[in-house]
Motif scaffolding. Structure first.
Motif, short mmCIF file in Angstrom:
data_model
loop_
_atom_site.label_atom_id
_atom_site.label_comp_id
_atom_site.label_asym_id
_atom_site.label_seq_id
_atom_site.Cartn_x
_atom_site.Cartn_y
_atom_site.Cartn_z
N ALA A 149 0.84 -1.20 0.00
CA ALA A 149 0.00 0.00 0.00
C ALA A 149 0.87 1.24 0.00
CB ALA A 149 -0.92 0.01 1.22
N THR A 150 0.26 2.34 -0.42
CA THR A 150 0.93 3.64 -0.50
C THR A 150 0.23 4.61 0.44
OG1 THR A 150 1.27 3.18 -2.85
CG2 THR A 150 1.69 5.43 -2.11
N TYR A 151 1.00 5.41 1.12
CA TYR A 151 0.45 6.38 2.08
C TYR A 151 1.02 7.76 1.80
CZ TYR A 151 -0.90 2.16 4.50
OH TYR A 151 -1.45 0.94 4.79
N MET A 152 0.26 8.79 2.17
CA MET A 152 0.78 10.16 2.14
C MET A 152 0.87 10.62 3.59
SD MET A 152 1.89 12.79 0.53
CE MET A 152 1.58 12.43 -1.19
N VAL A 153 2.05 11.08 3.99
CA VAL A 153 2.23 11.51 5.37
C VAL A 153 1.42 12.79 5.60
CG1 VAL A 153 3.91 12.37 7.06
CG2 VAL A 153 4.48 10.42 5.59
N ALA A 154 0.59 12.74 6.64
CA ALA A 154 -0.34 13.85 6.84
C ALA A 154 -0.34 14.36 8.27
CB ALA A 154 -1.75 13.40 6.47
N GLY A 155 0.41 13.72 9.16
CA GLY A 155 0.32 14.10 10.57
C GLY A 155 -0.83 13.34 11.21
#
Ligand SMILES: NC(=O)c1ccc[n+]([C@@H]2O[C@H](COP(=O)([O-])OP(=O)(O)OC[C@H]3O[C@@H](n4cnc5c(N)ncnc54)[C@H](OP(=O)(O)O)[C@@H]3O)[C@@H](O)[C@H]2O)c1
Length: 375
Positions: A234-240
């Protein structure tokens, strides 16, 4: 051939191609903007085409050409360029990152491209070249026991202040257009779709914790081709932490609403003004003050961490311009031997891609212990 050359990303790619000694044809829908761009680069050749008129896009390409497409949102404008490349026998790459468009490229256009003997390299920018490379490097380090790969992308805005994050006009329009498209992940060995944001994952590193939300990426499709025993990707975007948890909470009602035609129509109306603005994005000072991190973690079937890879580097748009120009050059020189819709590592190999990604501004850095887990 750069289609969308007058846009923010198209101009960056064009400038990098020229700097590398190429003379691309700059194609766009507006004669005055195309001519202004040609003049800026010592009278480059130009062409006119509109994505709303697929025949005009078809006329752009000839056998053996390399078509670089930067006209987005791709879910709306992308199809004519892919089809034109396949019909002409031209190689193709783009700056897409939208899940629904990527699905079409890999599942429908890919087999046609394979039969036509051409290469399609979608998502050839910051999305998703470095995540593919980091994932492939970590898989190589991890060895045979690797079953799970998680990739996190982080854009660090100037001064670390989120409100100073600069995004281009096309990124804004594309985010609005694809906000309700489900994204893909590999789960229990199968490609599944989930609403954007539905999963939150933490990447613990030394004393810091990066929290990412599920995001569109090609990694769940392309990395299992390199490591067939993978069951999770899976791919994630770091968002806090807080925004990530909010995104997850919002994904439930939004997924329900997005099944209502009236809601998607309203969302389309709300997104329309963003489509009218093109060619804008972070200026060189903002680019200099922005950095990126791409992290990949690989685990075995029991969740034991086997390998981690961290890349760090430049502004995502600067990287995109450089890496797309490099990929276009490689395709033009016949350096890619495969056919069909490929991932970047499939096309160039880890050892071919790593130096190119480093030259484009994202380098592997040594890593104190990193682990990831769902929260
Ligand atoms: N993968 C990545 O990492 C990455 C990085 C950067 C951008 N992107 C994506 O790339 C796309 C472009 O972004 P951007 O910021 O460069 O966009 P932009 O500055 O808004 O430029 C859009 C370009 O598309 C052209 N265009 C729009 N409608 C068209 C049509 N019907 N026919 C022909 N051309 C048309 C525009 O022409 P005019 O100049 O005539 O308006 C302009 O050249 C977006 O989808 C964005 O999300 C991805």
């Amino acid at each position: 051939m750069v289609f969308g050359a007058t846009g923010y990303t198209g101009r960056l790619v064009t400038a990098e191609l020229v700097a590398a000694g190429h003379r691309p044809v700059v194609a766009g829908r507006d004669r005055a903007r195309v001519d202004a761009l040609r003049a800026r680069h010592d009278d480059l050749p130009g062409a006119l085409a509109d994505a709303a008129d697929p025949d005009s896009v078809r006329r752009l390409v000839e056998p053996g050409d390399v078509l670089v497409a930067t006209v987005g949102p791709f879910s709306r404008f992308g199809r004519p360029a892919v089809d034109a490349a396949i019909a002409a026998g031209a190689h193709y790459l783009d700056s897409s990152g939208e899940a629904d468009f990527l699905r079409q490229v890999y599942e429908d256009a890919g087999p046609r491209a394979e039969r036509a003997g051409v290469v399609l390299l979608p998502a050839s920018g910051f999305d998703c070249v470095p995540g593919n490379l980091a994932g492939a490097l970590a898989l190589r380090d991890a060895g045979e026991e690797a079953r799970r790969v998680d990739v996190a992308y982080q854009v660090v805005p100037p001064g670390g202040r989120l409100h100073r994050l600069g995004i281009s006009s096309g990124t804004r329009a594309t985010m609005l257009a694809s906000a309700f498209s489900p994204v893909e992940m590999l789960r229990a060995g199968r490609l599944v779709t989930l609403p954007f944001g539905r999963e939150v994952r933490t990447f613990r590193q030394d004393r810091s914790v990066l929290t990412g939300v599920l995001w569109a990426g090609t990694e769940a499709r392309t990395l299992p081709r390199l490591a067939p025993r993978l069951t999770e990707a899976a791919t994630y975007m770091v968002a806090g932490g807080r925004p990530a948890r909010l995104a997850r909470a919002a994904s439930y009602p939004l997924a329900a609403l997005s099944r209502l035609r009236v809601f998607t129509r309203l969302a389309g109306v709300a997104a329309a003004p963003a489509l009218r603005v093109t060619g804008r994005g972070p200026d060189p000072a903002a680019q200099d003050a922005t950095s990126t991190v791409v992290l990949a973690t690989v685990a075995d079937a029991s969740g034991r961490q086997l390998a981690t890879v961290r890349l760090e580097g430049v502004d995502p748009y600067v990287f995109t311009g450089r890496i797309m120009a490099w990929i276009a050059g490689q395709l033009a020189s016949g350096a890619v031997t495969g056919h069909g819709a490929l991932g970047p590592v499939e096309a160039f190999g880890v050892d071919g891609l790593e130096p190119a990604v480093a030259a484009a501004g994202l380098r592997r850095v040594g890593l104190p212990g990193v682990s990831s887990g769902s929260s």
